[in-house]
Scaffold this motif. Structure first.
Motif, PDB file in Angstrom:
ATOM      1  N   TRP A  22       0.744  -1.341  -0.104  1.00  0.00           N
ATOM      2  CA  TRP A  22       0.079   0.172   0.106  1.00  0.00           C
ATOM      3  C   TRP A  22       1.061   1.221   0.203  1.00  0.00           C
ATOM      4  CZ3 TRP A  22      -5.402  -0.346  -0.002  1.00  0.00           C
ATOM      5  CH2 TRP A  22      -5.974  -1.528   0.107  1.00  0.00           C
ATOM      6  N   ALA A  23       0.482   2.621  -0.522  1.00  0.00           N
ATOM      7  CA  ALA A  23       1.282   3.553  -0.545  1.00  0.00           C
ATOM      8  C   ALA A  23       0.153   4.638   0.260  1.00  0.00           C
ATOM      9  CB  ALA A  23       1.388   3.942  -1.941  1.00  0.00           C
ATOM     10  N   LEU A  24       0.858   5.734   0.909  1.00  0.00           N
ATOM     11  CA  LEU A  24       0.278   6.890   1.491  1.00  0.00           C
ATOM     12  C   LEU A  24      -0.240   7.586   0.506  1.00  0.00           C
ATOM     13  CD1 LEU A  24      -0.709   8.438   4.055  1.00  0.00           C
ATOM     14  CD2 LEU A  24       1.511   9.343   4.155  1.00  0.00           C
ATOM     15  N   ARG A  25      -1.078   8.317   0.513  1.00  0.00           N
ATOM     16  CA  ARG A  25      -1.706   9.298  -0.612  1.00  0.00           C
ATOM     17  C   ARG A  25      -2.590  10.480   0.138  1.00  0.00           C
ATOM     18  NH1 ARG A  25      -4.532   7.652  -6.132  1.00  0.00           N
ATOM     19  NH2 ARG A  25      -2.272   6.861  -6.297  1.00  0.00           N
ATOM     20  N   ASP A  69     -14.746   9.213  -1.070  1.00  0.00           N
ATOM     21  CA  ASP A  69     -15.435  10.215  -1.735  1.00  0.00           C
ATOM     22  C   ASP A  69     -14.218  11.066  -2.815  1.00  0.00           C
ATOM     23  OD1 ASP A  69     -13.428  12.020  -0.469  1.00  0.00           O
ATOM     24  OD2 ASP A  69     -14.745  12.652   0.970  1.00  0.00           O
ATOM     25  N   ASP A  70     -14.910  12.173  -3.305  1.00  0.00           N
ATOM     26  CA  ASP A  70     -14.206  12.811  -4.464  1.00  0.00           C
ATOM     27  C   ASP A  70     -13.228  13.822  -4.212  1.00  0.00           C
ATOM     28  OD1 ASP A  70     -16.282  14.281  -4.137  1.00  0.00           O
ATOM     29  OD2 ASP A  70     -17.232  14.299  -6.136  1.00  0.00           O
ATOM     30  N   ARG A  71     -13.055  14.196  -3.000  1.00  0.00           N
ATOM     31  CA  ARG A  71     -12.156  15.161  -2.670  1.00  0.00           C
ATOM     32  C   ARG A  71     -10.552  15.025  -3.388  1.00  0.00           C
ATOM     33  NH1 ARG A  71     -12.872  15.122   3.796  1.00  0.00           N
ATOM     34  NH2 ARG A  71     -13.132  13.138   3.092  1.00  0.00           N
ATOM     35  N   ARG A  72     -10.145  16.047  -3.570  1.00  0.00           N
ATOM     36  CA  ARG A  72      -8.844  16.071  -4.184  1.00  0.00           C
ATOM     37  C   ARG A  72      -8.038  17.191  -4.005  1.00  0.00           C
ATOM     38  NH1 ARG A  72     -10.623  11.816  -4.751  1.00  0.00           N
ATOM     39  NH2 ARG A  72     -10.580  10.106  -6.733  1.00  0.00           N
ATOM     40  N   GLY A  73      -6.709  17.016  -4.060  1.00  0.00           N
ATOM     41  CA  GLY A  73      -5.675  18.177  -3.627  1.00  0.00           C
ATOM     42  C   GLY A  73      -5.159  18.113  -2.428  1.00  0.00           C
ATOM     43  N   PRO A  74      -4.256  18.998  -2.093  1.00  0.00           N
ATOM     44  CA  PRO A  74      -3.295  18.797  -0.898  1.00  0.00           C
ATOM     45  C   PRO A  74      -3.994  18.960   0.216  1.00  0.00           C
ATOM     46  CG  PRO A  74      -3.179  20.764  -1.930  1.00  0.00           C
ATOM     47  CD  PRO A  74      -3.658  20.072  -2.778  1.00  0.00           C
ATOM     48  N   PRO A  75      -3.502  18.583   1.442  1.00  0.00           N
ATOM     49  CA  PRO A  75      -4.313  18.652   2.769  1.00  0.00           C
ATOM     50  C   PRO A  75      -3.871  20.073   3.344  1.00  0.00           C
ATOM     51  CG  PRO A  75      -2.109  17.647   3.045  1.00  0.00           C
ATOM     52  CD  PRO A  75      -2.258  17.639   1.619  1.00  0.00           C
ATOM     53  N   THR A  76      -4.647  20.761   4.197  1.00  0.00           N
ATOM     54  CA  THR A  76      -4.709  21.847   4.835  1.00  0.00           C
ATOM     55  C   THR A  76      -3.611  21.930   5.737  1.00  0.00           C
ATOM     56  OG1 THR A  76      -6.206  21.383   6.946  1.00  0.00           O
ATOM     57  CG2 THR A  76      -7.151  22.501   4.628  1.00  0.00           C
ATOM     58  N   GLN A  77      -2.914  22.891   6.127  1.00  0.00           N
ATOM     59  CA  GLN A  77      -1.633  23.021   6.946  1.00  0.00           C
ATOM     60  C   GLN A  77      -2.286  22.180   8.356  1.00  0.00           C
ATOM     61  OE1 GLN A  77       1.525  23.575   6.200  1.00  0.00           O
ATOM     62  NE2 GLN A  77       1.902  22.616   8.099  1.00  0.00           N
ATOM     63  N   GLY A 124       2.925  15.103  -3.909  1.00  0.00           N
ATOM     64  CA  GLY A 124       2.230  14.309  -4.902  1.00  0.00           C
ATOM     65  C   GLY A 124       0.734  14.757  -5.146  1.00  0.00           C
ATOM     66  N   ALA A 125       0.171  15.070  -4.084  1.00  0.00           N
ATOM     67  CA  ALA A 125      -1.062  15.671  -3.879  1.00  0.00           C
ATOM     68  C   ALA A 125      -1.072  17.163  -4.457  1.00  0.00           C
ATOM     69  CB  ALA A 125      -1.574  15.843  -2.485  1.00  0.00           C
ATOM     70  N   ALA A 126      -0.108  17.735  -4.317  1.00  0.00           N
ATOM     71  CA  ALA A 126       0.017  19.190  -4.821  1.00  0.00           C
ATOM     72  C   ALA A 126       0.239  19.031  -6.427  1.00  0.00           C
ATOM     73  CB  ALA A 126       1.171  19.871  -4.240  1.00  0.00           C
TER      74      ALA A 126
END
Length: 207
Positions: A99-102, A167-175, A201-203
């Motif tokens: 598995w990989a962290l995303r 769910d369909d949320r995408r993009g980098p996490p908040t600080q 990778g999220a960015a």
């Protein structure tokens, strides 16, 4: 777009000392005996016991069934877990291969046979389990419960509970969210480099 979330320089925590008492293997065997054993694949976690549906409430009873929970995101933070589930007991760090962290606004894991995820085991009560189901948004379709198998070298003979984003949320996490994940990595003494790569990778997905 605001400034990108940042992971600080690597600082190791206390290495995740094991809790005393029953062994992880004992809890795993008990959980397997009650819910069935799955090897080499992921299945949906078993439903809550009868009596929890609306209109069918049963009298409260003492929690007697420990659940082994694998945390890999913000719930790695011991302070965050203590606030969410005071009865949860941190056990020890583990490695989940395949598995990989995303990051898709929040943390999730995806199948990747060449990767692995650093995680931590907690022992939950059934009340803790229900609390996490609510917090992770299982009923709203944000995460789903899943059972994943650890390698035999981790000393756990049965699958353990985790949550996978659907769910369909995408993009980098908040600080703010990322700060909880960083705190968890430091609590368990994990290298921050994989975390930095996952955030980067999220960015990239929104560029």
């Amino acid at each position: 777009m605001g400034s990108a979330s940042r992971v600080p320089e690597d600082r190791r925590g206390d290495g995740g000392r094991s809790a005393q008492g029953r062994s992880v293997g004992d809890d795993a065997r008990l959980y397997s005996a009650r819910h069935g054993t799955t090897k080499g694949r992921v299945e949906s976690a078993p439903p809550l016991p009868p009596g929890h549906a609306a209109g069918k409430q049963r009298p409260p009873r003492k929690d007697t069934r420990p659940v082994l929970y694998l945390a890999y995101g913000s719930n790695l933070s011991r302070a965050r877990m203590a606030a969410r589930c005071p009865a949860a007991r941190p056990l020890r760090p583990v490695t989940l291969p395949g598995w990989a962290l995303r990051f898709e606004r929040v943390a999730t894991i995806v199948p990747d046979r060449d990767a692995h995820v650093r995680a931590a085991l907690y022992r939950l009560t059934e009340t803790c389990r229900r609390t996490l189901d609510r917090i992770e948004g299982v009923g709203e379709g944000r995460y789903r419960c899943a059972l994943v198998s650890l390698p035999a070298t981790e000393g756990v003979s049965a699958p353990v509970l985790t949550y996978i984003k659907v769910d369909d949320r995408r993009g980098p996490p908040t600080q703010d969210y990322l700060d909880h994940v960083v705190a968890g990595f430091q609590d368990w003494g994990f290298d921050l480099a994989p975390l930095r790569r996952a955030v980067a990778g999220a960015a990239d997905t929104v560029r």
